[in-house]
Enzyme design. Structure first.
Site, mmCIF file in Angstrom:
data_model
loop_
_atom_site.group_PDB
_atom_site.id
_atom_site.type_symbol
_atom_site.label_atom_id
_atom_site.label_comp_id
_atom_site.label_asym_id
_atom_site.label_seq_id
_atom_site.Cartn_x
_atom_site.Cartn_y
_atom_site.Cartn_z
ATOM 1 N N ARG A 104 4.962 -2.321 1.382
ATOM 2 C CA ARG A 104 5.892 -1.196 1.287
ATOM 3 C C ARG A 104 5.519 -0.163 2.326
ATOM 4 O O ARG A 104 4.374 0.280 2.369
ATOM 5 C CB ARG A 104 5.767 -0.523 -0.083
ATOM 6 C CG ARG A 104 6.485 -1.196 -1.150
ATOM 7 C CD ARG A 104 6.703 -0.316 -2.361
ATOM 8 N NE ARG A 104 5.638 0.604 -2.717
ATOM 9 C CZ ARG A 104 5.723 1.469 -3.699
ATOM 10 N NH1 ARG A 104 6.837 1.544 -4.415
ATOM 11 N NH2 ARG A 104 4.748 2.265 -3.990
ATOM 12 N N THR A 108 8.938 5.334 3.664
ATOM 13 C CA THR A 108 10.312 5.012 3.225
ATOM 14 C C THR A 108 10.320 4.214 1.927
ATOM 15 O O THR A 108 11.366 4.102 1.279
ATOM 16 C CB THR A 108 11.025 4.172 4.292
ATOM 17 O OG1 THR A 108 10.313 2.918 4.410
ATOM 18 C CG2 THR A 108 11.035 4.848 5.649
ATOM 19 N N ASP A 200 -2.740 1.146 -7.559
ATOM 20 C CA ASP A 200 -2.340 0.188 -6.518
ATOM 21 C C ASP A 200 -2.956 -1.169 -6.830
ATOM 22 O O ASP A 200 -4.176 -1.355 -6.730
ATOM 23 C CB ASP A 200 -2.812 0.701 -5.156
ATOM 24 C CG ASP A 200 -2.266 -0.167 -4.028
ATOM 25 O OD1 ASP A 200 -2.485 -1.400 -4.064
ATOM 26 O OD2 ASP A 200 -1.617 0.376 -3.120
ATOM 27 N N ASP A 203 -5.030 -2.932 -3.983
ATOM 28 C CA ASP A 203 -6.328 -2.274 -3.764
ATOM 29 C C ASP A 203 -7.298 -2.577 -4.895
ATOM 30 O O ASP A 203 -8.486 -2.774 -4.666
ATOM 31 C CB ASP A 203 -6.152 -0.758 -3.627
ATOM 32 C CG ASP A 203 -5.625 -0.369 -2.254
ATOM 33 O OD1 ASP A 203 -5.692 -1.206 -1.333
ATOM 34 O OD2 ASP A 203 -5.141 0.770 -2.107
#
Ligand code: PRP
Ligand code: URA
Length: 209
Positions: A104, A108, A200, A203
């Site tokens: 991603r 945006t 995340d 991560d």
């Protein structure tokens, strides 16, 4: 219209609690993602077609069932989807595995594709797309559009945590795709993170934060 299945199984809910905890280490996180994916796969493969064969037991010939035709292909969305592969392959070891690389754009939030390698015989297989997180839905929608170009028999999508926004977007974009969700969370925050979510996923799996 797409079938949406939210998992209620106590084992999944229990493991999700530990997955969400910020104190969970990468090592524990990886095993939990894999275990949850395995449990969800059990549910997502419930309607696989069977055929009858004859099997000689030491006592008699039995009419028994096996999965009909070519089986499954799993397609993890890189990176975080990789964490689900071991778990689903534990249940369906003969499945093929394709890969779609998407990230991603942090500004945006639009998906950027960087890799796509799918099994050669994908048109003869049912596909289950794997990604722990369905946030805006952009990555899943894009990955499924790529896979549809290769005309598989059927596509399902499996995620561990979904935001209502992403679920709605995916249902609208691909109404023919059944969706399996470990937990449906509250909303997306201003940075496109699922709340309460787990942070995340990539991560936390790979320890890259
Ligand atoms: C995460 C996640 C999904 C995507 C979900 O990947 O694994 O692929 O975000 O967000 P969306 O529904 O808004 O598209 P990320 O882009 O962080 O890449 P990574 O797995 O390589 O870390
Ligand atoms: N991707 C993640 O890994 N986590 C989120 O909450 C949203 C997108």
């Amino acid at each position: 219209m797409a079938k949406v299945m939210i998992m209620e199984h106590p084992l999944i809910q229990h493991k999700l609690t530990f997955l969400r905890n910020e104190k969970t280490t990468s090592m524990e996180f990886r095993s939990l993602v894999s275990e949850i994916a395995m449990l969800m796969c059990y549910e997502a493969t419930r309607d696989l077609p069977l055929k009858e064969i004859e099997t000689k037991t030491p006592v008699a010939v039995a009419k028994t069932k096996v999965i009909a035709g070519k089986k499954l292909a799993f397609v993890p969305i890189l990176r975080a989807g990789l964490g689900m592969v071991d778990g689903v392959l534990a249940l369906v070891p003969s499945a093929r595995v394709g890969h779609i690389g998407l990230y991603r754009d942090p500004e945006t939030l639009m998906p950027v594709e960087y890799y796509c390698k799918l099994p050669a015989d994908i048109e003869e297989r049912e596909v289950i797309v794997l990604d722990p997180m369905l946030a805006t839905g952009g990555s899943a929608i894009d990955a499924i559009s790529q896979i549809k170009k290769r005309s598989p028999k059927d596509i399902k999508f499996m995620c561990i945590i979904a935001a209502p926004e992403g679920l709605e977007a995916l249902k609208n974009a691909h109404p023919d795709v059944d969706i399996y969700v470990g937990a449906l969370d509250d909303h997306l925050n201003d940075h496109g993170y699922i709340v309460p979510g787990l942070g995340d996923a990539g991560d936390r799996i790979f320890g890259t934060k």
